[in-house]
Design a protein around this motif. Structure first.
Motif, PDB file in Angstrom:
ATOM      1  N   ASN A   3      11.178   6.938  35.868  1.00 43.23           N
ATOM      2  CA  ASN A   3      11.631   5.554  35.802  1.00 43.23           C
ATOM      3  C   ASN A   3      11.355   4.970  34.415  1.00 43.23           C
ATOM      4  O   ASN A   3      10.779   5.628  33.543  1.00 43.23           O
ATOM      5  N   THR A   4      11.780   3.723  34.228  1.00 43.15           N
ATOM      6  CA  THR A   4      11.664   3.095  32.912  1.00 43.15           C
ATOM      7  C   THR A   4      10.219   2.966  32.473  1.00 43.15           C
ATOM      8  O   THR A   4       9.888   3.212  31.309  1.00 43.15           O
ATOM      9  N   ASN A   5       9.346   2.584  33.389  1.00 36.06           N
ATOM     10  CA  ASN A   5       7.933   2.453  33.063  1.00 36.06           C
ATOM     11  C   ASN A   5       7.371   3.774  32.536  1.00 36.06           C
ATOM     12  O   ASN A   5       6.688   3.818  31.500  1.00 36.06           O
ATOM     13  N   GLN A   6       7.671   4.855  33.225  1.00 35.74           N
ATOM     14  CA  GLN A   6       7.165   6.168  32.815  1.00 35.74           C
ATOM     15  C   GLN A   6       7.761   6.601  31.475  1.00 35.74           C
ATOM     16  O   GLN A   6       7.075   7.187  30.645  1.00 35.74           O
ATOM     17  N   ARG A   7       9.042   6.316  31.288  1.00 36.14           N
ATOM     18  CA  ARG A   7       9.670   6.720  30.029  1.00 36.14           C
ATOM     19  C   ARG A   7       9.078   5.952  28.848  1.00 36.14           C
ATOM     20  O   ARG A   7       8.826   6.529  27.791  1.00 36.14           O
ATOM     21  N   LEU A   8       8.853   4.673  29.018  1.00 36.05           N
ATOM     22  CA  LEU A   8       8.268   3.889  27.934  1.00 36.05           C
ATOM     23  C   LEU A   8       6.867   4.383  27.595  1.00 36.05           C
ATOM     24  O   LEU A   8       6.498   4.481  26.418  1.00 36.05           O
ATOM     25  N   LEU A   9       6.073   4.707  28.610  1.00 35.73           N
ATOM     26  CA  LEU A   9       4.740   5.236  28.346  1.00 35.73           C
ATOM     27  C   LEU A   9       4.810   6.600  27.661  1.00 35.73           C
ATOM     28  O   LEU A   9       3.994   6.925  26.791  1.00 35.73           O
ATOM     29  N   ARG A  10       5.784   7.404  28.052  1.00 34.31           N
ATOM     30  CA  ARG A  10       5.983   8.700  27.402  1.00 34.31           C
ATOM     31  C   ARG A  10       6.322   8.510  25.921  1.00 34.31           C
ATOM     32  O   ARG A  10       5.765   9.176  25.041  1.00 34.31           O
ATOM     33  N   ILE A  11       7.222   7.595  25.649  1.00 37.59           N
ATOM     34  CA  ILE A  11       7.611   7.306  24.265  1.00 37.59           C
ATOM     35  C   ILE A  11       6.421   6.788  23.474  1.00 37.59           C
ATOM     36  O   ILE A  11       6.177   7.206  22.335  1.00 37.59           O
ATOM     37  N   PHE A  12       5.665   5.888  24.085  1.00 38.41           N
ATOM     38  CA  PHE A  12       4.486   5.352  23.411  1.00 38.41           C
ATOM     39  C   PHE A  12       3.528   6.466  23.005  1.00 38.41           C
ATOM     40  O   PHE A  12       3.058   6.533  21.867  1.00 38.41           O
ATOM     41  N   LYS A  13       3.248   7.351  23.936  1.00 41.71           N
ATOM     42  CA  LYS A  13       2.295   8.416  23.646  1.00 41.71           C
ATOM     43  C   LYS A  13       2.820   9.341  22.550  1.00 41.71           C
ATOM     44  O   LYS A  13       2.085   9.745  21.649  1.00 41.71           O
ATOM     45  N   THR A  14       4.109   9.650  22.596  1.00 39.35           N
ATOM     46  CA  THR A  14       4.706  10.522  21.581  1.00 39.35           C
ATOM     47  C   THR A  14       4.600   9.890  20.194  1.00 39.35           C
ATOM     48  O   THR A  14       4.229  10.558  19.216  1.00 39.35           O
ATOM     49  N   LEU A  15       4.912   8.608  20.101  1.00 43.94           N
ATOM     50  CA  LEU A  15       4.827   7.918  18.808  1.00 43.94           C
ATOM     51  C   LEU A  15       3.387   7.825  18.320  1.00 43.94           C
ATOM     52  O   LEU A  15       3.105   8.001  17.131  1.00 43.94           O
ATOM     53  N   LEU A  16       2.468   7.550  19.241  1.00 42.31           N
ATOM     54  CA  LEU A  16       1.060   7.443  18.858  1.00 42.31           C
ATOM     55  C   LEU A  16       0.535   8.779  18.346  1.00 42.31           C
ATOM     56  O   LEU A  16      -0.201   8.834  17.344  1.00 42.31           O
ATOM     57  N   MET A  17       0.926   9.855  19.003  1.00 41.06           N
ATOM     58  CA  MET A  17       0.492  11.186  18.563  1.00 41.06           C
ATOM     59  C   MET A  17       1.129  11.561  17.226  1.00 41.06           C
ATOM     60  O   MET A  17       0.518  12.244  16.401  1.00 41.06           O
ATOM     61  N   SER A  18       2.346  11.087  16.990  1.00 42.69           N
ATOM     62  CA  SER A  18       3.072  11.430  15.764  1.00 42.69           C
ATOM     63  C   SER A  18       2.612  10.610  14.563  1.00 42.69           C
ATOM     64  O   SER A  18       2.468  11.131  13.453  1.00 42.69           O
ATOM     65  N   PHE A  19       2.380   9.311  14.772  1.00 45.18           N
ATOM     66  CA  PHE A  19       2.102   8.400  13.655  1.00 45.18           C
ATOM     67  C   PHE A  19       0.649   7.965  13.555  1.00 45.18           C
ATOM     68  O   PHE A  19       0.208   7.525  12.498  1.00 45.18           O
ATOM     69  N   GLY A  20      -0.084   8.059  14.670  1.00 45.35           N
ATOM     70  CA  GLY A  20      -1.445   7.549  14.684  1.00 45.35           C
ATOM     71  C   GLY A  20      -1.467   6.038  14.850  1.00 45.35           C
ATOM     72  O   GLY A  20      -0.437   5.370  14.825  1.00 45.35           O
ATOM     73  N   LYS A  21      -2.654   5.473  15.015  1.00 42.63           N
ATOM     74  CA  LYS A  21      -2.799   4.030  15.177  1.00 42.63           C
ATOM     75  C   LYS A  21      -2.366   3.312  13.902  1.00 42.63           C
ATOM     76  O   LYS A  21      -2.665   3.752  12.794  1.00 42.63           O
ATOM     77  N   ARG A  22      -1.666   2.189  14.065  1.00 46.93           N
ATOM     78  CA  ARG A  22      -1.121   1.465  12.923  1.00 46.93           C
ATOM     79  C   ARG A  22      -2.049   0.343  12.439  1.00 46.93           C
ATOM     80  O   ARG A  22      -1.836  -0.217  11.365  1.00 46.93           O
ATOM     81  N   TYR A  23      -3.022  -0.035  13.243  1.00 49.76           N
ATOM     82  CA  TYR A  23      -4.011  -1.061  12.860  1.00 49.76           C
ATOM     83  C   TYR A  23      -3.355  -2.372  12.442  1.00 49.76           C
ATOM     84  O   TYR A  23      -3.628  -2.909  11.368  1.00 49.76           O
ATOM     85  N   TRP A  24      -2.474  -2.880  13.296  1.00 48.84           N
ATOM     86  CA  TRP A  24      -1.859  -4.196  13.072  1.00 48.84           C
ATOM     87  C   TRP A  24      -2.714  -5.279  13.705  1.00 48.84           C
ATOM     88  O   TRP A  24      -3.378  -5.037  14.717  1.00 48.84           O
ATOM     89  N   TRP A  25      -2.761  -6.496  13.215  1.00 49.64           N
ATOM     90  CA  TRP A  25      -2.043  -7.027  12.082  1.00 49.64           C
ATOM     91  C   TRP A  25      -3.061  -7.207  10.983  1.00 49.64           C
ATOM     92  O   TRP A  25      -4.163  -7.670  11.243  1.00 49.64           O
ATOM     93  N   PRO A  26      -2.764  -6.911   9.719  1.00 51.19           N
ATOM     94  CA  PRO A  26      -3.766  -7.063   8.666  1.00 51.19           C
ATOM     95  C   PRO A  26      -4.191  -8.511   8.485  1.00 51.19           C
ATOM     96  O   PRO A  26      -3.360  -9.417   8.500  1.00 51.19           O
ATOM     97  N   GLY A  27      -5.478  -8.715   8.335  1.00 47.29           N
ATOM     98  CA  GLY A  27      -5.997 -10.065   8.137  1.00 47.29           C
ATOM     99  C   GLY A  27      -7.471 -10.094   8.458  1.00 47.29           C
ATOM    100  O   GLY A  27      -7.947  -9.371   9.324  1.00 47.29           O
ATOM    101  N   GLU A  28      -8.208 -10.943   7.756  1.00 44.66           N
ATOM    102  CA  GLU A  28      -9.655 -11.007   7.919  1.00 44.66           C
ATOM    103  C   GLU A  28     -10.101 -12.064   8.917  1.00 44.66           C
ATOM    104  O   GLU A  28     -11.282 -12.150   9.243  1.00 44.66           O
ATOM    105  N   SER A  29      -9.167 -12.880   9.395  1.00 48.63           N
ATOM    106  CA  SER A  29      -9.526 -13.925  10.353  1.00 48.63           C
ATOM    107  C   SER A  29      -8.305 -14.286  11.190  1.00 48.63           C
ATOM    108  O   SER A  29      -7.170 -13.941  10.847  1.00 48.63           O
ATOM    109  N   GLN A  30      -8.543 -14.999  12.279  1.00 54.64           N
ATOM    110  CA  GLN A  30      -7.436 -15.455  13.118  1.00 54.64           C
ATOM    111  C   GLN A  30      -6.504 -16.369  12.335  1.00 54.64           C
ATOM    112  O   GLN A  30      -5.279 -16.305  12.481  1.00 54.64           O
TER     113      GLN A  30
END
Length: 234
Positions: A3-30
């Motif tokens: 289903n869509t939920n499973q596919r989105l989680l699959r895509i998320f995991k694939t991208l995370l494994m491929s690119f690593g954590k992106r550490y968004w959003w840059p900034g030192e304070s709220q």
């Protein structure tokens, strides 16, 4: 068929494994992150960084000081971000709210219920959906999915979504099909941006895209079971 939920989680995991954590959003304070969200409208992030550095050099990353500074003077300081006269007014509108109604403390916004907070931010002249949601997600750690042009291109190119591409409809698609987890929403959006900047371009580079085999990777049930453990501790 997954289903869509499973596919989105699959895509998320694939991208995370491929690119690593992106550490968004840059900034030192709220506050700095919120300023970045306002200044990044219609410009590259490198230009925003220059504007924020100018604010830092002038010791202006402070609600009271931003409230007191003349709008035209502020515009000159944030000039590298482009459309500086418009953006200085938008920034002043945001700061006015914090100064006059929330005791100069942006953290007080975090106490507001999500729907009410989103409506409040959208009531500020010059702040639209993407900016409001970026402030909520990246500065205030609220679980809301940010949508941009990259998000829509990703959905079209991968034939994941066939509904209206109205901002709120696309946002609801993600939020209806994913757990409401701040880290997941943050990281997923950042990964989609990275994907679209390097592979899922206007003329897609599908042959090298890490998602070309996403439907043939490990089972969706295994992903659903393990994805949160891996993404938070990996």
């Amino acid at each position: 068929m997954i289903n869509t939920n499973q596919r989105l989680l699959r895509i998320f995991k694939t991208l995370l494994m491929s690119f690593g954590k992106r550490y968004w959003w840059p900034g030192e304070s709220q506050l700095e992150i919120s300023i970045g969200a306002i200044l990044t409208q219609n410009t590259a992030w490198t230009n925003v960084e220059k504007a924020i550095q100018n604010l830092r050099n002038e010791n202006l990353l402070d609600v009271k000081k931003l409230y007191e500074i003349d709008t035209a003077c502020l515009g000159e300081i944030i000039k590298p971000s482009g459309f500086f006269n418009i953006k200085s007014k938008r920034l002043k509108n945001f700061v006015k709210l914090l100064y006059e109604e929330y005791s100069e403390n942006i953290n007080n916004l975090k106490k507001i219920e999500n729907k009410t907070l989103r409506k409040l931010l959208l009531s500020i002249d010059g702040i639209g959906y993407e900016t409001a949601d970026s402030i909520m997600l990246y500065a205030l750690n609220k679980p809301i999915f940010v949508v941009d042009a990259y998000t829509k291109r990703f959905l079209k190119n991968h034939d994941i979504y066939r509904g209206s591409f109205d901002y709120n409809d696309v946002q609801n698609f993600f939020m209806d099909n994913l757990p409401h987890d701040t880290y997941l929403f943050n990281e997923f959006h950042a990964l989609i941006v990275h994907l679209c900047q390097h592979y899922c371009k206007k003329i897609p580079n599908c042959n090298e895209c890490p998602l070309q085999d996403e439907l043939r990777s490990e089972s969706a049930q295994d992903i659903k079971k393990n994805v949160f453990e891996e993404m938070k501790h990996g």
